[in-house]
Motif scaffolding. Structure first.
Motif, PDB file in Angstrom:
ATOM      1  N   LYS A 296       1.193  -6.202   5.189  1.00  0.00           N
ATOM      2  CA  LYS A 296       0.555  -4.898   5.329  1.00  0.00           C
ATOM      3  C   LYS A 296       0.235  -4.300   3.966  1.00  0.00           C
ATOM      4  O   LYS A 296      -0.639  -3.459   3.847  1.00  0.00           O
ATOM      5  CB  LYS A 296       1.494  -3.932   6.053  1.00  0.00           C
ATOM      6  CG  LYS A 296       1.622  -4.164   7.523  1.00  0.00           C
ATOM      7  CD  LYS A 296       2.635  -3.148   8.039  1.00  0.00           C
ATOM      8  CE  LYS A 296       3.112  -3.458   9.413  1.00  0.00           C
ATOM      9  NZ  LYS A 296       2.201  -3.019  10.454  1.00  0.00           N
ATOM     10  N   GLN A 297       0.997  -4.696   2.957  1.00  0.00           N
ATOM     11  CA  GLN A 297       0.774  -4.217   1.591  1.00  0.00           C
ATOM     12  C   GLN A 297       0.830  -2.699   1.487  1.00  0.00           C
ATOM     13  O   GLN A 297       0.073  -2.092   0.748  1.00  0.00           O
ATOM     14  CB  GLN A 297      -0.592  -4.688   1.087  1.00  0.00           C
ATOM     15  CG  GLN A 297      -0.737  -6.182   1.056  1.00  0.00           C
ATOM     16  CD  GLN A 297      -0.688  -6.732  -0.362  1.00  0.00           C
ATOM     17  OE1 GLN A 297      -0.504  -6.000  -1.325  1.00  0.00           O
ATOM     18  NE2 GLN A 297      -0.820  -8.017  -0.495  1.00  0.00           N
ATOM     19  N   ARG A 298       1.685  -2.097   2.259  1.00  0.00           N
ATOM     20  CA  ARG A 298       1.849  -0.647   2.140  1.00  0.00           C
ATOM     21  C   ARG A 298       2.644  -0.335   0.890  1.00  0.00           C
ATOM     22  O   ARG A 298       3.464  -1.146   0.473  1.00  0.00           O
ATOM     23  CB  ARG A 298       2.630  -0.112   3.338  1.00  0.00           C
ATOM     24  CG  ARG A 298       1.829  -0.070   4.577  1.00  0.00           C
ATOM     25  CD  ARG A 298       2.634   0.584   5.681  1.00  0.00           C
ATOM     26  NE  ARG A 298       1.908   0.507   6.926  1.00  0.00           N
ATOM     27  CZ  ARG A 298       2.470   0.585   8.122  1.00  0.00           C
ATOM     28  NH1 ARG A 298       3.768   0.740   8.223  1.00  0.00           N
ATOM     29  NH2 ARG A 298       1.734   0.514   9.204  1.00  0.00           N
ATOM     30  N   PRO A 299       2.422   0.852   0.293  1.00  0.00           N
ATOM     31  CA  PRO A 299       3.300   1.233  -0.817  1.00  0.00           C
ATOM     32  C   PRO A 299       4.731   1.325  -0.294  1.00  0.00           C
ATOM     33  O   PRO A 299       4.944   1.674   0.877  1.00  0.00           O
ATOM     34  CB  PRO A 299       2.778   2.604  -1.253  1.00  0.00           C
ATOM     35  CG  PRO A 299       1.833   3.052  -0.207  1.00  0.00           C
ATOM     36  CD  PRO A 299       1.423   1.883   0.603  1.00  0.00           C
ATOM     37  N   ASN A 300       5.720   1.004  -1.124  1.00  0.00           N
ATOM     38  CA  ASN A 300       7.105   0.980  -0.653  1.00  0.00           C
ATOM     39  C   ASN A 300       7.694   2.369  -0.429  1.00  0.00           C
ATOM     40  O   ASN A 300       8.632   2.541   0.332  1.00  0.00           O
ATOM     41  CB  ASN A 300       7.977   0.209  -1.640  1.00  0.00           C
ATOM     42  CG  ASN A 300       7.696  -1.278  -1.579  1.00  0.00           C
ATOM     43  OD1 ASN A 300       7.358  -1.794  -0.518  1.00  0.00           O
ATOM     44  ND2 ASN A 300       7.820  -1.956  -2.693  1.00  0.00           N
ATOM     45  N   PHE A 301       7.140   3.365  -1.149  1.00  0.00           N
ATOM     46  CA  PHE A 301       7.632   4.744  -0.999  1.00  0.00           C
ATOM     47  C   PHE A 301       6.505   5.682  -1.413  1.00  0.00           C
ATOM     48  O   PHE A 301       5.581   5.265  -2.108  1.00  0.00           O
ATOM     49  CB  PHE A 301       8.864   4.979  -1.895  1.00  0.00           C
ATOM     50  CG  PHE A 301       8.643   4.509  -3.308  1.00  0.00           C
ATOM     51  CD1 PHE A 301       7.965   5.290  -4.228  1.00  0.00           C
ATOM     52  CD2 PHE A 301       9.087   3.240  -3.710  1.00  0.00           C
ATOM     53  CE1 PHE A 301       7.729   4.836  -5.512  1.00  0.00           C
ATOM     54  CE2 PHE A 301       8.855   2.774  -4.999  1.00  0.00           C
ATOM     55  CZ  PHE A 301       8.162   3.585  -5.901  1.00  0.00           C
ATOM     56  N   ILE A 302       6.600   6.938  -0.976  1.00  0.00           N
ATOM     57  CA  ILE A 302       5.586   7.921  -1.359  1.00  0.00           C
ATOM     58  C   ILE A 302       6.281   9.062  -2.109  1.00  0.00           C
ATOM     59  O   ILE A 302       7.220   9.672  -1.585  1.00  0.00           O
ATOM     60  CB  ILE A 302       4.873   8.520  -0.115  1.00  0.00           C
ATOM     61  CG1 ILE A 302       4.270   7.416   0.767  1.00  0.00           C
ATOM     62  CG2 ILE A 302       3.792   9.534  -0.526  1.00  0.00           C
ATOM     63  CD1 ILE A 302       3.074   6.715   0.208  1.00  0.00           C
ATOM     64  N   ILE A 303       5.821   9.327  -3.316  1.00  0.00           N
ATOM     65  CA  ILE A 303       6.382  10.444  -4.083  1.00  0.00           C
ATOM     66  C   ILE A 303       5.582  11.697  -3.767  1.00  0.00           C
ATOM     67  O   ILE A 303       4.358  11.718  -3.897  1.00  0.00           O
ATOM     68  CB  ILE A 303       6.337  10.124  -5.598  1.00  0.00           C
ATOM     69  CG1 ILE A 303       7.261   8.933  -5.900  1.00  0.00           C
ATOM     70  CG2 ILE A 303       6.730  11.354  -6.415  1.00  0.00           C
ATOM     71  CD1 ILE A 303       7.250   8.457  -7.339  1.00  0.00           C
ATOM     72  N   ASP A 304       6.295  12.713  -3.305  1.00  0.00           N
ATOM     73  CA  ASP A 304       5.645  13.985  -3.007  1.00  0.00           C
ATOM     74  C   ASP A 304       5.358  14.715  -4.323  1.00  0.00           C
ATOM     75  O   ASP A 304       4.238  15.064  -4.632  1.00  0.00           O
ATOM     76  CB  ASP A 304       6.576  14.804  -2.092  1.00  0.00           C
ATOM     77  CG  ASP A 304       6.017  16.177  -1.779  1.00  0.00           C
ATOM     78  OD1 ASP A 304       4.847  16.439  -2.146  1.00  0.00           O
ATOM     79  OD2 ASP A 304       6.740  16.994  -1.177  1.00  0.00           O
ATOM     80  N   LYS A 305       6.420  14.946  -5.104  1.00  0.00           N
ATOM     81  CA  LYS A 305       6.185  15.526  -6.427  1.00  0.00           C
ATOM     82  C   LYS A 305       7.240  15.108  -7.451  1.00  0.00           C
ATOM     83  O   LYS A 305       8.359  14.714  -7.079  1.00  0.00           O
ATOM     84  CB  LYS A 305       6.066  17.044  -6.359  1.00  0.00           C
ATOM     85  CG  LYS A 305       7.152  17.739  -5.591  1.00  0.00           C
ATOM     86  CD  LYS A 305       6.839  19.224  -5.539  1.00  0.00           C
ATOM     87  CE  LYS A 305       7.873  19.989  -4.782  1.00  0.00           C
ATOM     88  NZ  LYS A 305       7.562  20.347  -3.418  1.00  0.00           N
ATOM     89  N   ILE A 306       6.840  15.211  -8.703  1.00  0.00           N
ATOM     90  CA  ILE A 306       7.752  14.949  -9.810  1.00  0.00           C
ATOM     91  C   ILE A 306       7.942  16.265 -10.550  1.00  0.00           C
ATOM     92  O   ILE A 306       6.976  16.941 -10.885  1.00  0.00           O
ATOM     93  CB  ILE A 306       7.174  13.871 -10.763  1.00  0.00           C
ATOM     94  CG1 ILE A 306       7.057  12.531 -10.033  1.00  0.00           C
ATOM     95  CG2 ILE A 306       8.055  13.718 -12.015  1.00  0.00           C
ATOM     96  CD1 ILE A 306       6.449  11.409 -10.833  1.00  0.00           C
ATOM     97  N   ILE A 307       9.203  16.646 -10.740  1.00  0.00           N
ATOM     98  CA  ILE A 307       9.484  17.925 -11.401  1.00  0.00           C
ATOM     99  C   ILE A 307      10.141  17.676 -12.729  1.00  0.00           C
ATOM    100  O   ILE A 307      11.210  17.060 -12.797  1.00  0.00           O
ATOM    101  CB  ILE A 307      10.417  18.800 -10.523  1.00  0.00           C
ATOM    102  CG1 ILE A 307       9.889  18.851  -9.083  1.00  0.00           C
ATOM    103  CG2 ILE A 307      10.547  20.217 -11.084  1.00  0.00           C
ATOM    104  CD1 ILE A 307      10.886  19.315  -8.086  1.00  0.00           C
ATOM    105  N   SER A 308       9.501  18.155 -13.796  1.00  0.00           N
ATOM    106  CA  SER A 308      10.076  17.944 -15.122  1.00  0.00           C
ATOM    107  C   SER A 308       9.466  18.933 -16.104  1.00  0.00           C
ATOM    108  O   SER A 308       8.273  19.263 -16.002  1.00  0.00           O
ATOM    109  CB  SER A 308       9.792  16.519 -15.569  1.00  0.00           C
ATOM    110  OG  SER A 308      10.129  16.353 -16.919  1.00  0.00           O
ATOM    111  N   THR A 309      10.269  19.383 -17.051  1.00  0.00           N
ATOM    112  CA  THR A 309       9.723  20.258 -18.081  1.00  0.00           C
ATOM    113  C   THR A 309       9.727  19.546 -19.421  1.00  0.00           C
ATOM    114  O   THR A 309       9.408  20.118 -20.445  1.00  0.00           O
ATOM    115  CB  THR A 309      10.560  21.574 -18.211  1.00  0.00           C
ATOM    116  OG1 THR A 309      11.913  21.184 -18.410  1.00  0.00           O
ATOM    117  CG2 THR A 309      10.447  22.422 -16.985  1.00  0.00           C
ATOM    118  N   ASN A 310      10.121  18.251 -19.357  1.00  0.00           N
ATOM    119  CA  ASN A 310      10.165  17.450 -20.573  1.00  0.00           C
ATOM    120  C   ASN A 310       8.754  16.941 -20.890  1.00  0.00           C
ATOM    121  O   ASN A 310       8.178  16.209 -20.106  1.00  0.00           O
ATOM    122  CB  ASN A 310      11.121  16.272 -20.357  1.00  0.00           C
ATOM    123  CG  ASN A 310      11.319  15.463 -21.605  1.00  0.00           C
ATOM    124  OD1 ASN A 310      10.943  15.889 -22.705  1.00  0.00           O
ATOM    125  ND2 ASN A 310      11.907  14.292 -21.450  1.00  0.00           N
TER     126      ASN A 310
END
Ligand code: UDP
Ligand code: MG
Length: 311
Positions: A296-310
């Motif tokens: 199926k070649q689906r992505p293994n996971f879905i990132i909703d958001k990345i939070i960082s101030t760096n």
């Protein structure tokens, strides 16, 4: 700023242990002068873990938050964390419940600097119930004996890896991920480091029996072709026994005039071979289902958001 070390920590409904975890992580900075960035992954928690992650990541640039779109399971949460590392030197993976002492980043990174690419932690002692301990003990030994790779005994995902190993893991598109096995597959120089596995600091285990069995299946069916060879052997033994029995029956027919008996034996054979057929189909099915999901070649996971101030 690029950190020297990333620590990847998957979290699922870990609100109860969160403050303790953050305090322990903050304490590490005092033990080493290497710059560390902690990557906290929220694996679709139903409690306020995600909110807590957002809060710390917006106020402290040592923390990066990765919020997944839903619960993907521990192995995929770790994979999501590994996909966003920026560390120049090394990446450590630990559980969020403080069973793996975060302070071990110091001895583990020292060991890594001796010229290793992976230093995996070996559980010397486990403070868990006898059933879990026994199951783990036998699982690692059986898997090791049937796997095409010498998988280290009693070691989980807790480890420190060089950046190049993580880059390779990120390139491996496997859908059913058994990270500790994939890590061994990568190769280079690897070594173990013994530690006592602590008790969970707070909250309940998030891995239930079904999830543990799935993990065990992923270990077996992704790192061993033995089950399928076992089916072939079983078939051969069955066929051979059938012919021996046939010869015996024919000889008996000509040498004695016994009336046929053995209804129970017949019933037993029907049930036995029926079940063996089902078992064999099941084993073949395990491999096929892996092909099914992989193609199926689906992505293994879905990132909703990345939070960082760096920056
Ligand atoms: N975990 C996760 N997703 C899940 C289940 C667990 O990210 O679906 C995390 C959990 O929050 C913890 C780690 O994986 O940080 C190990 O889980 P747990 O302590 O329940 O496993 P155990 O130590 O009992 O094997
Ligand atoms: Mg745990």
């Amino acid at each position: 700023m690029q950190p020297e070390i990333n620590v990847v920590i998957p979290l699922y409904n870990e609100s109860k242990v969160f403050e303790q975890l953050i305090n322990r992580l903050l304490g590490i900075s005092k033990l080493t002068d290497q710059s560390i960035e902690f990557i906290l992954i929220d694996d679709g928690s139903k409690d306020d873990t995600a909110a807590k992650i957002a809060q710390i990541c917006l106020t402290n640039k040592q923390f990066k938050g990765v919020i997944l779109s839903r619960n993907f399971g521990h192995q995929l949460a770790v994979s999501a964390g590994l996909s966003v590392v920026t560390a120049s030197k090394a990446v450590m993976v630990i559980d969020g419940d403080l069973q793996d002492p975060p302070e071990l980043v110091v001895p583990l990174s020292t060991k890594l600097a001796e010229g290793f690419d992976v230093v995996y932690a070996i559980r010397k002692k486990r403070k868990e119930n006898i059933f879990k301990k026994t199951a783990y003990y036998f699982f690692y030994r059986i898997l090791n004996s049937i796997s095409y790779l010498p998988l280290p005994l009693d070691s989980g995902d807790f480890c420190i890896m060089s950046r190049r190993v993580v880059d390779i893991l990120n390139k491996m598109p496997e859908e059913s991920r058994y990270i500790r096995g994939m890590r061994t597959w990568v190769g280079f120089k690897q070594t173990g480091f013994e530690y006592d596995r602590a008790e969970r600091a707070a909250g309940d285990p998030k891995y239930n029996l079904k999830m543990l069995i799935t993990l065990a299946y992923n270990g077996i069916f992704n790192f061993s072709e033995y089950p399928i060879k076992f089916v072939t052997k079983l078939g051969l033994i069955g066929t051979l026994s059938a012919f021996i029995y046939l010869t015996y029956v024919i000889v008996q027919k000509f040498t004695s005039n016994l009336v046929p008996t053995g209804f129970t034996a017949l019933l037993f054979c029907v049930i036995l071979f029926g079940s063996l057929t089902l078992l064999s189909i099941g084993i073949i099915g395990e491999y096929i289902v892996r092909i099914f999901f992989q193609v199926k070649q689906r992505p293994n996971f879905i990132i909703d958001k990345i939070i960082s101030t760096n920056e």
